[in-house]
Design a protein around this motif. Structure first.
Motif, PDB file in Angstrom:
ATOM      1  N   THR A 335       0.833  -1.203   0.000  1.00  0.00           N
ATOM      2  CA  THR A 335       0.000   0.000   0.000  1.00  0.00           C
ATOM      3  C   THR A 335       0.870   1.257   0.000  1.00  0.00           C
ATOM      4  OG1 THR A 335      -1.789  -1.151   1.157  1.00  0.00           O
ATOM      5  CG2 THR A 335      -1.794   1.254   1.247  1.00  0.00           C
ATOM      6  N   GLY A 336       1.934   1.229   0.790  1.00  0.00           N
ATOM      7  CA  GLY A 336       2.827   2.380   0.844  1.00  0.00           C
ATOM      8  C   GLY A 336       3.563   2.631  -0.457  1.00  0.00           C
ATOM      9  N   ASP A 337       3.774   1.563  -1.228  1.00  0.00           N
ATOM     10  CA  ASP A 337       4.510   1.690  -2.490  1.00  0.00           C
ATOM     11  C   ASP A 337       3.605   2.008  -3.680  1.00  0.00           C
ATOM     12  OD1 ASP A 337       6.863   1.134  -1.209  1.00  0.00           O
ATOM     13  OD2 ASP A 337       6.889  -0.995  -1.724  1.00  0.00           O
ATOM     14  N   MET A 338       2.295   2.093  -3.471  1.00  0.00           N
ATOM     15  CA  MET A 338       1.386   2.271  -4.596  1.00  0.00           C
ATOM     16  C   MET A 338       1.623   3.569  -5.358  1.00  0.00           C
ATOM     17  SD  MET A 338      -0.499  -0.118  -5.564  1.00  0.00           S
ATOM     18  CE  MET A 338      -1.617   0.816  -6.602  1.00  0.00           C
ATOM     19  N   GLY A 339       2.164   4.582  -4.660  1.00  0.00           N
ATOM     20  CA  GLY A 339       2.455   5.835  -5.341  1.00  0.00           C
ATOM     21  C   GLY A 339       3.495   5.693  -6.433  1.00  0.00           C
ATOM     22  N   HIS A 340       4.261   4.590  -6.387  1.00  0.00           N
ATOM     23  CA  HIS A 340       5.300   4.361  -7.381  1.00  0.00           C
ATOM     24  C   HIS A 340       4.870   3.334  -8.436  1.00  0.00           C
ATOM     25  CE1 HIS A 340       7.978   6.611  -4.764  1.00  0.00           C
ATOM     26  NE2 HIS A 340       7.669   5.809  -3.763  1.00  0.00           N
ATOM     27  N   ALA A 341       3.635   2.845  -8.340  1.00  0.00           N
ATOM     28  CA  ALA A 341       3.165   1.848  -9.307  1.00  0.00           C
ATOM     29  C   ALA A 341       3.055   2.476 -10.691  1.00  0.00           C
ATOM     30  CB  ALA A 341       1.811   1.289  -8.873  1.00  0.00           C
ATOM     31  N   LYS A 342       3.387   1.703 -11.703  1.00  0.00           N
ATOM     32  CA  LYS A 342       3.306   2.182 -13.083  1.00  0.00           C
ATOM     33  C   LYS A 342       1.854   2.094 -13.567  1.00  0.00           C
ATOM     34  CE  LYS A 342       8.000   1.122 -14.676  1.00  0.00           C
ATOM     35  NZ  LYS A 342       8.624   0.891 -13.389  1.00  0.00           N
ATOM     36  N   ASN A 343       1.355   3.188 -14.119  1.00  0.00           N
ATOM     37  CA  ASN A 343      -0.022   3.200 -14.612  1.00  0.00           C
ATOM     38  C   ASN A 343      -0.257   2.159 -15.700  1.00  0.00           C
ATOM     39  OD1 ASN A 343      -0.884   5.192 -12.894  1.00  0.00           O
ATOM     40  ND2 ASN A 343      -0.509   6.857 -14.325  1.00  0.00           N
ATOM     41  N   VAL A 344       0.777   1.893 -16.509  1.00  0.00           N
ATOM     42  CA  VAL A 344       0.601   0.913 -17.577  1.00  0.00           C
ATOM     43  C   VAL A 344       0.353  -0.479 -16.991  1.00  0.00           C
ATOM     44  CG1 VAL A 344       3.060   0.375 -17.857  1.00  0.00           C
ATOM     45  CG2 VAL A 344       1.514   0.151 -19.803  1.00  0.00           C
ATOM     46  N   GLU A 345       0.985  -0.786 -15.842  1.00  0.00           N
ATOM     47  CA  GLU A 345       0.745  -2.080 -15.192  1.00  0.00           C
ATOM     48  C   GLU A 345      -0.664  -2.134 -14.615  1.00  0.00           C
ATOM     49  OE1 GLU A 345       2.714  -4.596 -15.410  1.00  0.00           O
ATOM     50  OE2 GLU A 345       4.282  -3.468 -16.441  1.00  0.00           O
ATOM     51  N   LEU A 346      -1.118  -1.015 -14.039  1.00  0.00           N
ATOM     52  CA  LEU A 346      -2.477  -0.963 -13.508  1.00  0.00           C
ATOM     53  C   LEU A 346      -3.497  -1.122 -14.637  1.00  0.00           C
ATOM     54  CD1 LEU A 346      -2.161   1.969 -10.943  1.00  0.00           C
ATOM     55  CD2 LEU A 346      -2.121  -0.487 -10.486  1.00  0.00           C
ATOM     56  N   ALA A 347      -3.200  -0.557 -15.797  1.00  0.00           N
ATOM     57  CA  ALA A 347      -4.117  -0.679 -16.931  1.00  0.00           C
ATOM     58  C   ALA A 347      -4.246  -2.131 -17.365  1.00  0.00           C
ATOM     59  CB  ALA A 347      -3.639   0.189 -18.089  1.00  0.00           C
ATOM     60  N   LYS A 348      -3.109  -2.841 -17.405  1.00  0.00           N
ATOM     61  CA  LYS A 348      -3.160  -4.261 -17.758  1.00  0.00           C
ATOM     62  C   LYS A 348      -3.960  -5.048 -16.725  1.00  0.00           C
ATOM     63  CE  LYS A 348       1.352  -4.659 -18.429  1.00  0.00           C
ATOM     64  NZ  LYS A 348       2.649  -5.320 -18.708  1.00  0.00           N
ATOM     65  N   ASP A 349      -3.715  -4.769 -15.445  1.00  0.00           N
ATOM     66  CA  ASP A 349      -4.458  -5.469 -14.385  1.00  0.00           C
ATOM     67  C   ASP A 349      -5.953  -5.195 -14.495  1.00  0.00           C
ATOM     68  OD1 ASP A 349      -2.090  -6.458 -13.405  1.00  0.00           O
ATOM     69  OD2 ASP A 349      -1.918  -4.990 -11.770  1.00  0.00           O
ATOM     70  N   LEU A 350      -6.304  -3.945 -14.786  1.00  0.00           N
ATOM     71  CA  LEU A 350      -7.720  -3.589 -14.897  1.00  0.00           C
ATOM     72  C   LEU A 350      -8.365  -4.291 -16.084  1.00  0.00           C
ATOM     73  CD1 LEU A 350     -10.165  -1.985 -14.004  1.00  0.00           C
ATOM     74  CD2 LEU A 350      -9.291  -0.010 -15.280  1.00  0.00           C
ATOM     75  N   SER A 351      -7.677  -4.339 -17.216  1.00  0.00           N
ATOM     76  CA  SER A 351      -8.255  -5.004 -18.392  1.00  0.00           C
ATOM     77  C   SER A 351      -8.469  -6.486 -18.121  1.00  0.00           C
ATOM     78  CB  SER A 351      -7.351  -4.802 -19.610  1.00  0.00           C
ATOM     79  OG  SER A 351      -6.153  -5.538 -19.501  1.00  0.00           O
ATOM     80  N   HIS A 352      -7.520  -7.125 -17.449  1.00  0.00           N
ATOM     81  CA  HIS A 352      -7.671  -8.546 -17.132  1.00  0.00           C
ATOM     82  C   HIS A 352      -8.833  -8.774 -16.168  1.00  0.00           C
ATOM     83  CE1 HIS A 352      -3.156  -9.152 -18.189  1.00  0.00           C
ATOM     84  NE2 HIS A 352      -3.935  -9.261 -19.245  1.00  0.00           N
ATOM     85  N   ALA A 353      -8.981  -7.876 -15.193  1.00  0.00           N
ATOM     86  CA  ALA A 353     -10.080  -8.016 -14.238  1.00  0.00           C
ATOM     87  C   ALA A 353     -11.430  -7.873 -14.932  1.00  0.00           C
ATOM     88  CB  ALA A 353      -9.940  -6.976 -13.126  1.00  0.00           C
ATOM     89  N   ILE A 354     -11.547  -6.878 -15.806  1.00  0.00           N
ATOM     90  CA  ILE A 354     -12.817  -6.677 -16.511  1.00  0.00           C
ATOM     91  C   ILE A 354     -13.131  -7.879 -17.392  1.00  0.00           C
ATOM     92  CG2 ILE A 354     -13.982  -5.269 -18.258  1.00  0.00           C
ATOM     93  CD1 ILE A 354     -12.380  -2.863 -17.164  1.00  0.00           C
ATOM     94  N   ALA A 355     -12.109  -8.380 -18.099  1.00  0.00           N
ATOM     95  CA  ALA A 355     -12.327  -9.524 -18.975  1.00  0.00           C
ATOM     96  C   ALA A 355     -12.751 -10.759 -18.195  1.00  0.00           C
ATOM     97  CB  ALA A 355     -11.054  -9.818 -19.773  1.00  0.00           C
ATOM     98  N   ALA A 356     -12.270 -10.895 -16.958  1.00  0.00           N
ATOM     99  CA  ALA A 356     -12.608 -12.057 -16.123  1.00  0.00           C
ATOM    100  C   ALA A 356     -13.855 -11.814 -15.279  1.00  0.00           C
ATOM    101  CB  ALA A 356     -11.428 -12.408 -15.217  1.00  0.00           C
TER     102      ALA A 356
END
Length: 428
Positions: A335-356
């Protein structure tokens, strides 16, 4: 941008490997808008984006294209969405571009072949009938000879609006982003008859081998005990999804702690446990020991004793308590490291979640739930969960070691080691 169509859709003669080839051609094929420019997409897109180790991937079920923008200016987002639209509808597949990328794809596949062979051999025994077993995603036999017409026909069959998803993640206004997508993709209409997707193959539990081995000279040295079972449903409330994920994480942490204590001083990753919730309709719980030399028998015996102990006595209250503390600490770190997460990785995670058809849960939400819910999981509850999970699946034991080539009957040797371990651990 996610296209629902990977290796599983290569069903017609002459199509093997072409979804991967199309992924490569996206970055070099001219478009209708720039018919004489082999590097049109990177020429326009690269000045607006950060470098990335990969801008495209193809799996058995999908192809993804992803970029990370340097700005959130509306004009820049619109330019990249225009390029995505041209990728989806306007590639020309000029013959010189196709010929150049044929060789590139074949080189890439040749480099991956040894590892792919090892993995395919394992999947054939532990998850027979699943997509990664049935679909030969690394088979690119038709790439060298496929005609431009064949490649274009597959592109037209798969790159359709009903197969596409566009995801934007970042510091942008959702209303504006939605309007930009609608502006670029709203006029896109399907051509021809609707595509009937190939049914996803399902794991054949009746064909899971109880014991398998690999003695490839270039292979790894590892002992694995795996249980395969149906995938837990991703549908349901956000809370139920969080609880299922937390229970998996808690069990992984608890068992990994026990495995590490049993081999003090071992390098990180030598032993461990992992839970894989595959998109193919099955779930794997795996324990492994990456032994050195010819030590496959003691490694296998230790794993079997561990699984026997977990199934009978279970984990102690202290072990579950430590796992809870460790998991809370891990989630706090994430949670503390989320500010450094790459948006492109979050986009991939979101697309996979929606598809599933599942929720994408933020680490902060998972942490809040963990602080409330984890204290309710005592040793009795945790051990009952483990036994239910392990007993609901089919167990598979595998040893991979070049030294097994010198053993007359490797399966019988593995079985003998298992029987001795089970007898000493009073586990049957």
């Amino acid at each position: 941008m996610r296209n629902e169509g990977g290796f599983i859709e290569e069903q017609r003669p002459g199509e093997r490997g072409l979804t991967h080839l199309i992924e490569h051609l996206v970055f070099v094929s001219p478009t209708l808008n720039a018919p004489n420019d082999l590097h049109y997409l990177p020429k326009i897109g690269l000045p607006l984006t950060f470098p990335a180790p990969s801008a495209g991937t193809t799996s058995w079920r999908e192809t993804n294209y992803f970029v990370s923008t340097k700005t959130t200016r509306t004009a820049d987002l619109d330019t990249l969405l225009r390029l995505f639209r041209e990728v989806a509808t306007d590639l020309t597949f000029r013959s010189d571009a196709v010929d150049d990328q044929r060789a590139d794809v074949m080189r890439e596949m040749a480099g991956r072949k040894p590892g792919n062979v090892i993995y395919a051999d394992y999947i054939a025994d532990v998850a027979p009938g699943s997509p990664t077993d049935v679909i030969d995603g690394q088979n690119s036999d038709d790439v060298p000879t496929a005609s431009v017409e064949t490649i274009r026909a597959l592109y037209r069959r798969l790159y359709r609006p009903e197969n596409m998803m566009v995801v934007i993640v970042g510091n942008v206004d959702p209303t504006t982003a939605k309007a930009l997508i609608a502006q670029r993709f709203g006029s896109w209409k399907s051509i021809g008859s609707p595509v009937v997707h190939v049914p996803v193959p399902r794991l054949r539990y009746d064909r899971i081998a109880p014991i398998s081995f690999s003695a490839l000279p270039q292979g790894r040295r590892t002992a694995l005990i795996t249980v395969a079972m149906p995938t837990l449903s991703s549908r349901g409330s956000k809370r139920s999804q969080m609880d299922a994920e937390l229970m998996d994480r808690l069990a992984i942490r608890a068992v990994n702690n026990r495995l590490a204590r049993a081999q003090p001083g071992s390098p990180s990753g030598k032993v461990g446990m992992f839970i894989e919730n595959g998109e193919q309709g099955h779930r794997l719980i795996m324990l492994w020991d990456n032994f050195t030399g010819d030590a496959w028998q003691p490694a296998l015996v230790d794993l079997k004793r561990t699984t026997c102990g977990l199934g009978t006595a279970g984990l102690s209250a202290d072990e579950w308590d430590r796992a809870r503390r460790d998991l809370i600490q891990e989630l706090e770190q994430i949670t503390g490291d989320m500010g450094h997460a790459k948006n492109v990785e979050l986009a991939k995670d979101l697309s996979h979640a929606i598809a599933a058809d599942r929720k994408l849960i933020a680490p902060s939400a998972l942490l809040r739930r963990a602080r409330i819910w984890l204290p309710t999981i005592d040793a009795s509850t945790g051990n009952a969960w483990w036994r239910q999970q392990w007993q609901s699946g089919h167990e598979h034991v595998r040893v991979e070691a070049p030294e097994l080539a010198r053993v007359v009957d490797p399966r019988q040797a593995i079985r003998t080691a298992l029987d001795a371990a089970s007898s000493r651990a009073s586990c049957h």
